[in-house]
Design a protein around this motif. Structure first.
Motif, mmCIF file in Angstrom:
data_model
loop_
_atom_site.group_PDB
_atom_site.id
_atom_site.type_symbol
_atom_site.label_atom_id
_atom_site.label_comp_id
_atom_site.label_asym_id
_atom_site.label_seq_id
_atom_site.Cartn_x
_atom_site.Cartn_y
_atom_site.Cartn_z
ATOM 1 N N TYR A 102 0.856 -1.179 0.000
ATOM 2 C CA TYR A 102 0.000 0.000 0.000
ATOM 3 C C TYR A 102 0.895 1.234 0.000
ATOM 4 O O TYR A 102 1.914 1.271 0.707
ATOM 5 C CB TYR A 102 -0.905 0.024 1.226
ATOM 6 N N ALA A 103 0.514 2.262 -0.763
ATOM 7 C CA ALA A 103 1.349 3.464 -0.864
ATOM 8 C C ALA A 103 0.516 4.721 -0.757
ATOM 9 O O ALA A 103 -0.632 4.770 -1.218
ATOM 10 C CB ALA A 103 2.116 3.462 -2.182
ATOM 11 N N THR A 104 1.106 5.745 -0.161
ATOM 12 C CA THR A 104 0.492 7.066 -0.172
ATOM 13 C C THR A 104 0.742 7.701 -1.539
ATOM 14 O O THR A 104 1.731 7.362 -2.216
ATOM 15 C CB THR A 104 1.072 7.939 0.961
ATOM 16 N N GLU A 105 -0.120 8.617 -1.952
ATOM 17 C CA GLU A 105 -0.060 9.142 -3.325
ATOM 18 C C GLU A 105 1.213 9.920 -3.620
ATOM 19 O O GLU A 105 1.623 10.044 -4.785
ATOM 20 C CB GLU A 105 -1.281 10.023 -3.600
ATOM 21 N N SER A 106 1.885 10.445 -2.598
ATOM 22 C CA SER A 106 3.114 11.208 -2.832
ATOM 23 C C SER A 106 4.362 10.332 -2.869
ATOM 24 O O SER A 106 5.469 10.833 -3.078
ATOM 25 C CB SER A 106 3.279 12.282 -1.752
ATOM 26 N N ALA A 107 4.223 9.031 -2.652
ATOM 27 C CA ALA A 107 5.374 8.130 -2.686
ATOM 28 C C ALA A 107 5.922 8.019 -4.108
ATOM 29 O O ALA A 107 5.187 8.153 -5.093
ATOM 30 C CB ALA A 107 4.982 6.751 -2.169
ATOM 31 N N THR A 108 7.228 7.773 -4.191
ATOM 32 C CA THR A 108 7.875 7.493 -5.473
ATOM 33 C C THR A 108 8.748 6.253 -5.311
ATOM 34 O O THR A 108 9.121 5.882 -4.185
ATOM 35 C CB THR A 108 8.744 8.669 -5.951
ATOM 36 N N PHE A 109 9.109 5.649 -6.454
ATOM 37 C CA PHE A 109 9.864 4.397 -6.434
ATOM 38 C C PHE A 109 11.003 4.512 -7.443
ATOM 39 O O PHE A 109 10.775 4.752 -8.626
ATOM 40 C CB PHE A 109 8.944 3.221 -6.773
ATOM 41 N N HIS A 110 12.240 4.319 -6.955
ATOM 42 C CA HIS A 110 13.413 4.606 -7.783
ATOM 43 C C HIS A 110 14.479 3.542 -7.550
ATOM 44 O O HIS A 110 14.818 3.236 -6.399
ATOM 45 C CB HIS A 110 13.963 5.993 -7.423
ATOM 46 N N ILE A 112 6.039 -9.123 -12.838
ATOM 47 C CA ILE A 112 4.930 -8.288 -12.361
ATOM 48 C C ILE A 112 4.467 -7.294 -13.419
ATOM 49 O O ILE A 112 3.278 -7.136 -13.680
ATOM 50 C CB ILE A 112 5.348 -7.535 -11.076
ATOM 51 N N MET A 113 5.434 -6.609 -14.034
ATOM 52 C CA MET A 113 5.066 -5.464 -14.899
ATOM 53 C C MET A 113 5.417 -5.641 -16.371
ATOM 54 O O MET A 113 5.143 -4.757 -17.177
ATOM 55 C CB MET A 113 5.722 -4.190 -14.360
ATOM 56 N N GLY A 114 6.023 -6.776 -16.714
ATOM 57 C CA GLY A 114 6.448 -6.989 -18.087
ATOM 58 C C GLY A 114 7.875 -6.528 -18.300
ATOM 59 O O GLY A 114 8.335 -5.600 -17.624
ATOM 60 N N PRO A 115 8.606 -7.159 -19.231
ATOM 61 C CA PRO A 115 10.026 -6.831 -19.430
ATOM 62 C C PRO A 115 10.294 -5.378 -19.781
ATOM 63 O O PRO A 115 11.232 -4.772 -19.255
ATOM 64 C CB PRO A 115 10.438 -7.767 -20.582
ATOM 65 N N ALA A 116 9.488 -4.793 -20.674
ATOM 66 C CA ALA A 116 9.778 -3.429 -21.135
ATOM 67 C C ALA A 116 9.700 -2.412 -20.002
ATOM 68 O O ALA A 116 10.580 -1.559 -19.841
ATOM 69 C CB ALA A 116 8.817 -3.043 -22.265
ATOM 70 N N LYS A 117 8.652 -2.486 -19.202
ATOM 71 C CA LYS A 117 8.485 -1.548 -18.087
ATOM 72 C C LYS A 117 9.521 -1.814 -16.994
ATOM 73 O O LYS A 117 10.044 -0.877 -16.370
ATOM 74 C CB LYS A 117 7.067 -1.646 -17.521
ATOM 75 N N ALA A 118 9.812 -3.086 -16.761
ATOM 76 C CA ALA A 118 10.838 -3.418 -15.768
ATOM 77 C C ALA A 118 12.189 -2.879 -16.196
ATOM 78 O O ALA A 118 12.966 -2.372 -15.372
ATOM 79 C CB ALA A 118 10.909 -4.934 -15.575
ATOM 80 N N ASN A 119 12.485 -2.964 -17.481
ATOM 81 C CA ASN A 119 13.772 -2.455 -17.979
ATOM 82 C C ASN A 119 13.906 -0.950 -17.789
ATOM 83 O O ASN A 119 14.998 -0.439 -17.519
ATOM 84 C CB ASN A 119 13.935 -2.802 -19.461
ATOM 85 N N VAL A 148 9.256 6.158 -10.717
ATOM 86 C CA VAL A 148 7.819 6.119 -10.990
ATOM 87 C C VAL A 148 7.046 6.626 -9.783
ATOM 88 O O VAL A 148 7.479 6.493 -8.629
ATOM 89 C CB VAL A 148 7.341 4.701 -11.365
ATOM 90 N N THR A 149 5.894 7.219 -10.046
ATOM 91 C CA THR A 149 5.015 7.690 -8.976
ATOM 92 C C THR A 149 4.252 6.519 -8.393
ATOM 93 O O THR A 149 4.253 5.410 -8.945
ATOM 94 C CB THR A 149 4.011 8.715 -9.521
ATOM 95 N N ALA A 150 3.562 6.762 -7.297
ATOM 96 C CA ALA A 150 2.754 5.710 -6.677
ATOM 97 C C ALA A 150 1.664 5.236 -7.634
ATOM 98 O O ALA A 150 1.402 4.030 -7.745
ATOM 99 C CB ALA A 150 2.149 6.219 -5.378
ATOM 100 N N THR A 151 1.044 6.172 -8.312
ATOM 101 C CA THR A 151 -0.012 5.804 -9.258
ATOM 102 C C THR A 151 0.541 4.951 -10.387
ATOM 103 O O THR A 151 -0.064 3.940 -10.784
ATOM 104 C CB THR A 151 -0.677 7.070 -9.831
ATOM 105 N N LEU A 161 1.501 -0.485 -12.821
ATOM 106 C CA LEU A 161 2.463 -1.513 -13.224
ATOM 107 C C LEU A 161 2.284 -2.816 -12.442
ATOM 108 O O LEU A 161 2.810 -3.855 -12.851
ATOM 109 C CB LEU A 161 3.891 -1.001 -13.020
ATOM 110 N N GLY A 162 1.585 -2.754 -11.323
ATOM 111 C CA GLY A 162 1.369 -3.945 -10.513
ATOM 112 C C GLY A 162 2.307 -4.100 -9.338
ATOM 113 O O GLY A 162 2.185 -5.036 -8.547
ATOM 114 N N LEU A 163 3.267 -3.154 -9.193
ATOM 115 C CA LEU A 163 4.192 -3.230 -8.060
ATOM 116 C C LEU A 163 3.504 -2.839 -6.761
ATOM 117 O O LEU A 163 3.815 -3.374 -5.690
ATOM 118 C CB LEU A 163 5.394 -2.309 -8.309
ATOM 119 N N VAL A 164 2.572 -1.885 -6.838
ATOM 120 C CA VAL A 164 1.805 -1.418 -5.690
ATOM 121 C C VAL A 164 0.377 -1.942 -5.801
ATOM 122 O O VAL A 164 -0.217 -1.936 -6.886
ATOM 123 C CB VAL A 164 1.811 0.129 -5.632
#
Length: 394
Positions: free
Chosen positions: A261-269, A290-297, A306-309, A314-317
């Motif tokens: 679960y993530a708050t909307e201001s979270a980011t993932f890097h 989870i998200m497919g090769p292209a997006k994972a790459n 990427v933002t929380a949304t 992508l399926g990570l959150v």
């Protein structure tokens, strides 16, 4: 060339992030123990050395260099060693600080050393250790509690954006092992302050063992291997409550959680290639799945933040909540989960994970082996040096 490059890299890391207790962790000259010194007794001086190791907050490089210089002046007198080379960042800064004390007497240096430590201890206030309910275990860098069927493991270095130190890695493994055996129904991981976790603390590479850089890389690799293994083998539902930005290993292991679960201001890097390194946390397998090769790459190869949304799409959150209602909505849901039958949840999770267990352990081993190679490479050294040089100009 590689050994020299890693030496420069380690020096830069130490200069930018080393803790006060590590700067001053040097052999101590035997002191005479008779009589009182000018303004500060030997007992005061020794007590100050002990108190230095209990500090929780980083006082900053300027203060740490002052502490180092006063300690050297107090125990060895004025600086009498050759000036280090220009590329030896750490030792040059320490030498300059010691040399700047000039002819200050050892007695005066001891007195000033005691005064500096006292001021830091006073400013920090009394230390409070956090303990998980009923376990009797205390942690330096975590807050661990068990309540209403939920064991919560909270990163607790908000002043450092919850960056994971070597000690913290060990404590996280201990906390997860305890949570896996206690009577709680689910385990939750979250962060203190505005950050979830800023990833690996580069200070982890600052203490070079006598055996050299290869030993440092081997030890770091084994620690990472065991850390990720703890997530793979965790027997209960494991839920991440991402309360802010997440970086590096705190992102890659999310593929091993059951719910995120993530708050909307979270980011993932995951800026691995930016630092000349490679993926870990089984993300080289879980992210493409989870998200497919292209997006994972985009995330693992090209450092896309990427933002929380976006992470949810992508399926990570699992789900994103508004910042204003994040905590209340998430914890209402978690408390409801904790009322479900404990054994049913655990056994079902283990059944789901069992088909992937062997593959995940193999991926973890392969990722760690590749990372150990990366850490000893000139390319990694140059990338990290460039990163810190760019950061210092901001």
């Amino acid at each position: 060339m590689a050994a020299r490059g890693v030496q420069v890299l380690s020096a830069w890391r130490l200069f930018t992030s080393v803790r006060a207790s590590q700067v001053c962790r040097i052999p101590c000259v035997q002191l005479h123990t008779t009589g009182a010194l000018m303004g500060a007794s030997i007992e005061d001086f020794n007590n100050a050395k002990t108190q230095l190791g209990t500090l929780k907050k980083d006082p900053g490089n300027e203060v740490k260099l002052k502490i180092y210089a006063l300690f050297k002046q107090a125990t060895q007198g004025p600086c009498n060693t050759p000036k280090p080379g220009m590329l030896d960042f750490v030792n040059k800064a320490k030498w300059d600080a010691w040399k700047s004390l000039g002819s200050l007497s050892q007695e005066q240096a001891r007195e000033q050393y005691v005064d500096v430590i006292k001021s830091l201890v006073t400013a920090e206030g009394p230390a409070v250790a956090a303990s998980p309910t009923g376990s009797g275990e205390a942690f330096q860098s975590l807050l661990v509690t068990t309540e209403d069927g939920i064991t919560t493991i909270r990163f607790n270095r908000p002043e450092k954006k919850n960056a994971i130190t070597t000690v913290m890695y060990s404590e996280l493994m201990d906390a997860l092992h305890l949570a896996g055996k206690d009577e709680s129904v689910i385990t939750v991981m979250t962060g203190s302050g505005d950050f979830y976790c800023s990833g690996n603390d580069l200070n982890n590479f600052s203490e070079i063992p006598p055996e050299g850089f290869e030993k440092m890389a081997k030890d770091g690799g084994e620690l990472l291997r065991q850390y990720v293994k703890t997530y793979i083998d965790f027997p209960k539902p494991l839920i991440a409550v991402v309360n802010g930005p997440a970086v590096g290993v705190s992102v890659t292991v999310l593929g091993l959680f059951d719910v995120v679960y993530a708050t909307e201001s979270a980011t993932f890097h995951t800026p691995f290639s930016q630092l000349g390194q490679s993926a870990e946390g089984c993300s080289s397998y879980t992210f493409p799945k989870i998200m497919g090769p292209a997006k994972a790459n985009e995330m693992l190869l090209f450092n896309k933040k990427v933002t929380a949304t976006e992470a949810c799409e992508l399926g990570l959150v699992t789900e994103v909540f508004p910042d204003t209602s994040f905590q209340s909505e998430v914890w209402t849901r978690l408390k409801a989960y904790a009322k479900l039958p404990r054994n049913s949840l655990a056994l079902s999770k283990q059944l789901i994970r069992s088909t992937e267990m062997e593959r995940l352990h193999a991926v973890n081993d392969a990722e760690v082996e590749r990372l150990m190679e990366r850490w000893l490479s000139d390319e990694c050294m140059q990338a990290v040096m460039s990163f810190f040089q760019a950061k210092s100009k901001l």
